[in-house]
Design a protein around this motif. Structure first.
Motif, PDB file in Angstrom:
ATOM      1  N   ASP A   5      23.702 -24.747  -7.977  1.00 11.97           N
ATOM      2  CA  ASP A   5      23.830 -23.534  -7.165  1.00 11.97           C
ATOM      3  C   ASP A   5      25.274 -23.031  -7.164  1.00 11.97           C
ATOM      4  OD1 ASP A   5      21.132 -23.660  -6.573  1.00 11.97           O
ATOM      5  OD2 ASP A   5      21.423 -24.407  -4.519  1.00 11.97           O
ATOM      6  N   ALA A   6      26.232 -23.946  -7.059  1.00  8.08           N
ATOM      7  CA  ALA A   6      27.653 -23.569  -7.066  1.00  8.08           C
ATOM      8  C   ALA A   6      28.028 -22.942  -8.398  1.00  8.08           C
ATOM      9  CB  ALA A   6      28.529 -24.787  -6.782  1.00  8.08           C
ATOM     10  N   ARG A   7      27.514 -23.510  -9.493  1.00  6.87           N
ATOM     11  CA  ARG A   7      27.811 -22.976 -10.815  1.00  6.87           C
ATOM     12  C   ARG A   7      27.262 -21.561 -10.961  1.00  6.87           C
ATOM     13  NH1 ARG A   7      25.818 -21.728 -15.166  1.00  6.87           N
ATOM     14  NH2 ARG A   7      23.721 -22.417 -14.747  1.00  6.87           N
ATOM     15  N   VAL A   8      26.026 -21.364 -10.550  1.00  8.64           N
ATOM     16  CA  VAL A   8      25.389 -20.051 -10.658  1.00  8.64           C
ATOM     17  C   VAL A   8      26.092 -19.044  -9.739  1.00  8.64           C
ATOM     18  CG1 VAL A   8      23.240 -18.793 -10.167  1.00  8.64           C
ATOM     19  CG2 VAL A   8      23.161 -20.962 -11.403  1.00  8.64           C
ATOM     20  N   GLU A   9      26.403 -19.465  -8.521  1.00  6.42           N
ATOM     21  CA  GLU A   9      27.092 -18.580  -7.576  1.00  6.42           C
ATOM     22  C   GLU A   9      28.472 -18.191  -8.097  1.00  6.42           C
ATOM     23  OE1 GLU A   9      29.170 -19.649  -3.578  1.00  6.42           O
ATOM     24  OE2 GLU A   9      27.073 -19.172  -3.117  1.00  6.42           O
ATOM     25  N   SER A  10      29.205 -19.153  -8.634  1.00  2.00           N
ATOM     26  CA  SER A  10      30.535 -18.855  -9.165  1.00  2.00           C
ATOM     27  C   SER A  10      30.456 -17.889 -10.339  1.00  2.00           C
ATOM     28  CB  SER A  10      31.246 -20.138  -9.577  1.00  2.00           C
ATOM     29  OG  SER A  10      31.583 -20.895  -8.444  1.00  2.00           O
ATOM     30  N   ALA A  11      29.461 -18.048 -11.194  1.00  2.00           N
ATOM     31  CA  ALA A  11      29.292 -17.126 -12.319  1.00  2.00           C
ATOM     32  C   ALA A  11      29.007 -15.715 -11.804  1.00  2.00           C
ATOM     33  CB  ALA A  11      28.169 -17.606 -13.234  1.00  2.00           C
ATOM     34  N   ASP A  12      28.168 -15.608 -10.771  1.00  2.00           N
ATOM     35  CA  ASP A  12      27.877 -14.304 -10.166  1.00  2.00           C
ATOM     36  C   ASP A  12      29.143 -13.711  -9.545  1.00  2.00           C
ATOM     37  OD1 ASP A  12      26.136 -12.155  -9.010  1.00  2.00           O
ATOM     38  OD2 ASP A  12      26.793 -13.105  -7.138  1.00  2.00           O
ATOM     39  N   HIS A  13      29.888 -14.512  -8.802  1.00  2.00           N
ATOM     40  CA  HIS A  13      31.128 -14.026  -8.182  1.00  2.00           C
ATOM     41  C   HIS A  13      32.104 -13.549  -9.256  1.00  2.00           C
ATOM     42  CE1 HIS A  13      30.718 -16.364  -4.128  1.00  2.00           C
ATOM     43  NE2 HIS A  13      29.658 -15.623  -4.405  1.00  2.00           N
ATOM     44  N   ARG A  14      32.218 -14.333 -10.308  1.00  2.00           N
ATOM     45  CA  ARG A  14      33.121 -13.976 -11.412  1.00  2.00           C
ATOM     46  C   ARG A  14      32.724 -12.631 -12.006  1.00  2.00           C
ATOM     47  NH1 ARG A  14      32.272 -15.280 -16.598  1.00  2.00           N
ATOM     48  NH2 ARG A  14      30.835 -16.937 -16.024  1.00  2.00           N
ATOM     49  N   ASP A  15      31.443 -12.443 -12.239  1.00  2.00           N
ATOM     50  CA  ASP A  15      30.964 -11.177 -12.798  1.00  2.00           C
ATOM     51  C   ASP A  15      31.274 -10.004 -11.867  1.00  2.00           C
ATOM     52  OD1 ASP A  15      29.987 -12.503 -15.039  1.00  2.00           O
ATOM     53  OD2 ASP A  15      27.905 -12.516 -14.313  1.00  2.00           O
ATOM     54  N   ARG A  16      31.078 -10.212 -10.586  1.00  2.00           N
ATOM     55  CA  ARG A  16      31.340  -9.145  -9.620  1.00  2.00           C
ATOM     56  C   ARG A  16      32.828  -8.814  -9.557  1.00  2.00           C
ATOM     57  NH1 ARG A  16      28.059 -10.572  -4.323  1.00  2.00           N
ATOM     58  NH2 ARG A  16      28.617  -8.437  -3.810  1.00  2.00           N
ATOM     59  N   LEU A  17      33.663  -9.840  -9.574  1.00  2.00           N
ATOM     60  CA  LEU A  17      35.112  -9.615  -9.562  1.00  2.00           C
ATOM     61  C   LEU A  17      35.561  -8.936 -10.854  1.00  2.00           C
ATOM     62  CD1 LEU A  17      36.278 -12.992  -8.024  1.00  2.00           C
ATOM     63  CD2 LEU A  17      36.470 -10.734  -6.949  1.00  2.00           C
ATOM     64  N   GLU A  18      35.009  -9.365 -11.985  1.00  2.00           N
ATOM     65  CA  GLU A  18      35.367  -8.743 -13.258  1.00  2.00           C
ATOM     66  C   GLU A  18      34.978  -7.272 -13.280  1.00  2.00           C
ATOM     67  OE1 GLU A  18      33.520 -11.395 -16.081  1.00  2.00           O
ATOM     68  OE2 GLU A  18      35.349 -12.583 -16.262  1.00  2.00           O
ATOM     69  N   GLY A  19      33.888  -6.921 -12.603  1.00  2.00           N
ATOM     70  CA  GLY A  19      33.501  -5.511 -12.486  1.00  2.00           C
ATOM     71  C   GLY A  19      34.543  -4.712 -11.727  1.00  2.00           C
ATOM     72  N   LEU A  20      35.071  -5.302 -10.659  1.00  2.00           N
ATOM     73  CA  LEU A  20      36.132  -4.629  -9.900  1.00  2.00           C
ATOM     74  C   LEU A  20      37.406  -4.514 -10.732  1.00  2.00           C
ATOM     75  CD1 LEU A  20      35.629  -6.347  -6.418  1.00  2.00           C
ATOM     76  CD2 LEU A  20      35.098  -3.956  -7.004  1.00  2.00           C
ATOM     77  N   VAL A  21      37.746  -5.583 -11.454  1.00  2.00           N
ATOM     78  CA  VAL A  21      38.939  -5.564 -12.307  1.00  2.00           C
ATOM     79  C   VAL A  21      38.784  -4.487 -13.385  1.00  2.00           C
ATOM     80  CG1 VAL A  21      40.287  -6.883 -14.000  1.00  2.00           C
ATOM     81  CG2 VAL A  21      39.591  -7.964 -11.846  1.00  2.00           C
TER      82      VAL A  21
ATOM     83  N   GLU B 289      33.247 -23.002 -11.375  1.00  2.00           N
ATOM     84  CA  GLU B 289      32.092 -23.016 -12.278  1.00  2.00           C
ATOM     85  C   GLU B 289      32.231 -24.102 -13.337  1.00  2.00           C
ATOM     86  OE1 GLU B 289      29.744 -20.042 -15.364  1.00  2.00           O
ATOM     87  OE2 GLU B 289      31.385 -19.250 -14.156  1.00  2.00           O
ATOM     88  N   ALA B 290      33.390 -24.205 -13.943  1.00  2.00           N
ATOM     89  CA  ALA B 290      33.602 -25.205 -14.993  1.00  2.00           C
ATOM     90  C   ALA B 290      33.503 -26.620 -14.438  1.00  2.00           C
ATOM     91  CB  ALA B 290      34.958 -24.988 -15.659  1.00  2.00           C
ATOM     92  N   ARG B 291      34.071 -26.851 -13.264  1.00  2.00           N
ATOM     93  CA  ARG B 291      34.009 -28.184 -12.663  1.00  2.00           C
ATOM     94  C   ARG B 291      32.584 -28.545 -12.280  1.00  2.00           C
ATOM     95  NH1 ARG B 291      39.181 -28.752  -8.600  1.00  2.00           N
ATOM     96  NH2 ARG B 291      40.756 -28.844 -10.227  1.00  2.00           N
ATOM     97  N   ALA B 292      31.887 -27.621 -11.645  1.00  2.00           N
ATOM     98  CA  ALA B 292      30.516 -27.910 -11.221  1.00  2.00           C
ATOM     99  C   ALA B 292      29.637 -28.228 -12.415  1.00  2.00           C
ATOM    100  CB  ALA B 292      29.946 -26.730 -10.422  1.00  2.00           C
ATOM    101  N   ALA B 293      29.881 -27.566 -13.525  1.00  2.00           N
ATOM    102  CA  ALA B 293      29.075 -27.804 -14.723  1.00  2.00           C
ATOM    103  C   ALA B 293      29.320 -29.193 -15.302  1.00  2.00           C
ATOM    104  CB  ALA B 293      29.381 -26.736 -15.776  1.00  2.00           C
ATOM    105  N   ARG B 294      30.524 -29.735 -15.091  1.00  2.00           N
ATOM    106  CA  ARG B 294      30.883 -31.024 -15.695  1.00  2.00           C
ATOM    107  C   ARG B 294      30.678 -32.221 -14.761  1.00  2.00           C
ATOM    108  NH1 ARG B 294      34.709 -27.609 -18.033  1.00  2.00           N
ATOM    109  NH2 ARG B 294      34.660 -27.717 -20.291  1.00  2.00           N
ATOM    110  N   HIS B 295      30.899 -32.005 -13.478  1.00  2.00           N
ATOM    111  CA  HIS B 295      30.909 -33.120 -12.528  1.00  2.00           C
ATOM    112  C   HIS B 295      29.712 -34.044 -12.637  1.00  2.00           C
ATOM    113  CE1 HIS B 295      34.450 -32.229 -10.438  1.00  2.00           C
ATOM    114  NE2 HIS B 295      33.998 -31.305  -9.633  1.00  2.00           N
ATOM    115  N   TYR B 296      28.579 -33.464 -12.447  1.00  2.00           N
ATOM    116  CA  TYR B 296      27.392 -34.280 -12.317  1.00  2.00           C
ATOM    117  C   TYR B 296      27.068 -35.006 -13.607  1.00  2.00           C
ATOM    118  CZ  TYR B 296      23.196 -35.807 -10.042  1.00  2.00           C
ATOM    119  OH  TYR B 296      22.238 -36.585  -9.457  1.00  2.00           O
ATOM    120  N   GLN B 297      27.322 -34.343 -14.721  1.00  2.00           N
ATOM    121  CA  GLN B 297      27.038 -34.955 -16.015  1.00  2.00           C
ATOM    122  C   GLN B 297      27.881 -36.202 -16.244  1.00  2.00           C
ATOM    123  OE1 GLN B 297      28.096 -31.651 -18.411  1.00  2.00           O
ATOM    124  NE2 GLN B 297      26.217 -30.523 -17.983  1.00  2.00           N
TER     125      GLN B 297
END
Length: 167
Positions: A53-69, A28-36
């Motif tokens: 799309d990668a940034r948004v997907e990674s944020a969603d994945h992170r949220d889902r994993l954090e829910g499991l954690v 997520e952090a890389r995708a947010a910076r790369h293009y800029q």
């Protein structure tokens, strides 16, 4: 990155899920910076859309994993901490091909991590504080998203000038 042969405890599962959180935070952090950071003459709408799309997907994945954690009663690593580390320790790619190769690497790494984690859980018979089927369903969905991401990056690399020639 390799996952243990089996996942035998909530503590081990929480640590592995936290690794997944960090992987997603890095993507997520890389995708947010790369293009800029690309020169204006190297920016392409398709690549910009892919990275968003990668940034948004990674944020969603992170949220889902954090829910499991959280369901395992463990703490996750704040995104801001990982984002700062990525900014300090990471040299961004200098061109469009580099951005795509870096994104491909992130997607492939996450795919392999989730595939290995699923196998490690399936090969054991341990019971966890989270529902086993919910856990496996979530991880399979994340793995499948990463596989689709790999395919999308590869497709885009093949359609951009110079992006698919020497891979």
């Amino acid at each position: 990155m390799s996952v243990a042969a089996r996942v035998d405890s909530d503590t081990q599962l929480a640590r592995l899920l936290q690794i997944g959180v960090v992987l997603e935070e890095v993507v997520e952090a890389r995708a947010a910076r790369h293009y800029q950071q690309l020169p204006a003459d190297e920016r392409e709408p398709a690549i910009e859309a892919l990275l968003e799309d990668a940034r948004v997907e990674s944020a969603d994945h992170r949220d889902r994993l954090e829910g499991l954690v959280a369901a395992l009663d463990a703490d996750s690593i704040p995104f801001e901490d990982v984002s700062e580390l990525v900014a300090e320790q990471y040299v961004p790619p200098g061109d469009t091909d580099g951005v795509l190769y870096d994104q491909l690497h992130g997607e492939e790494t996450a795919y392999k991590f989730y595939a290995d984690l699923i196998t490690a859980i399936e090969e054991g018979d341990s019971q966890f504080s989270v529902d086993r089927e919910h856990l496996l369903t979530t991880l399979r969905e994340l793995r499948d998203d990463e596989a689709a991401g790999v395919e999308e990056v590869a497709r885009l690399m093949g359609s951009t000038d110079g992006g698919g020639g020497d891979a």
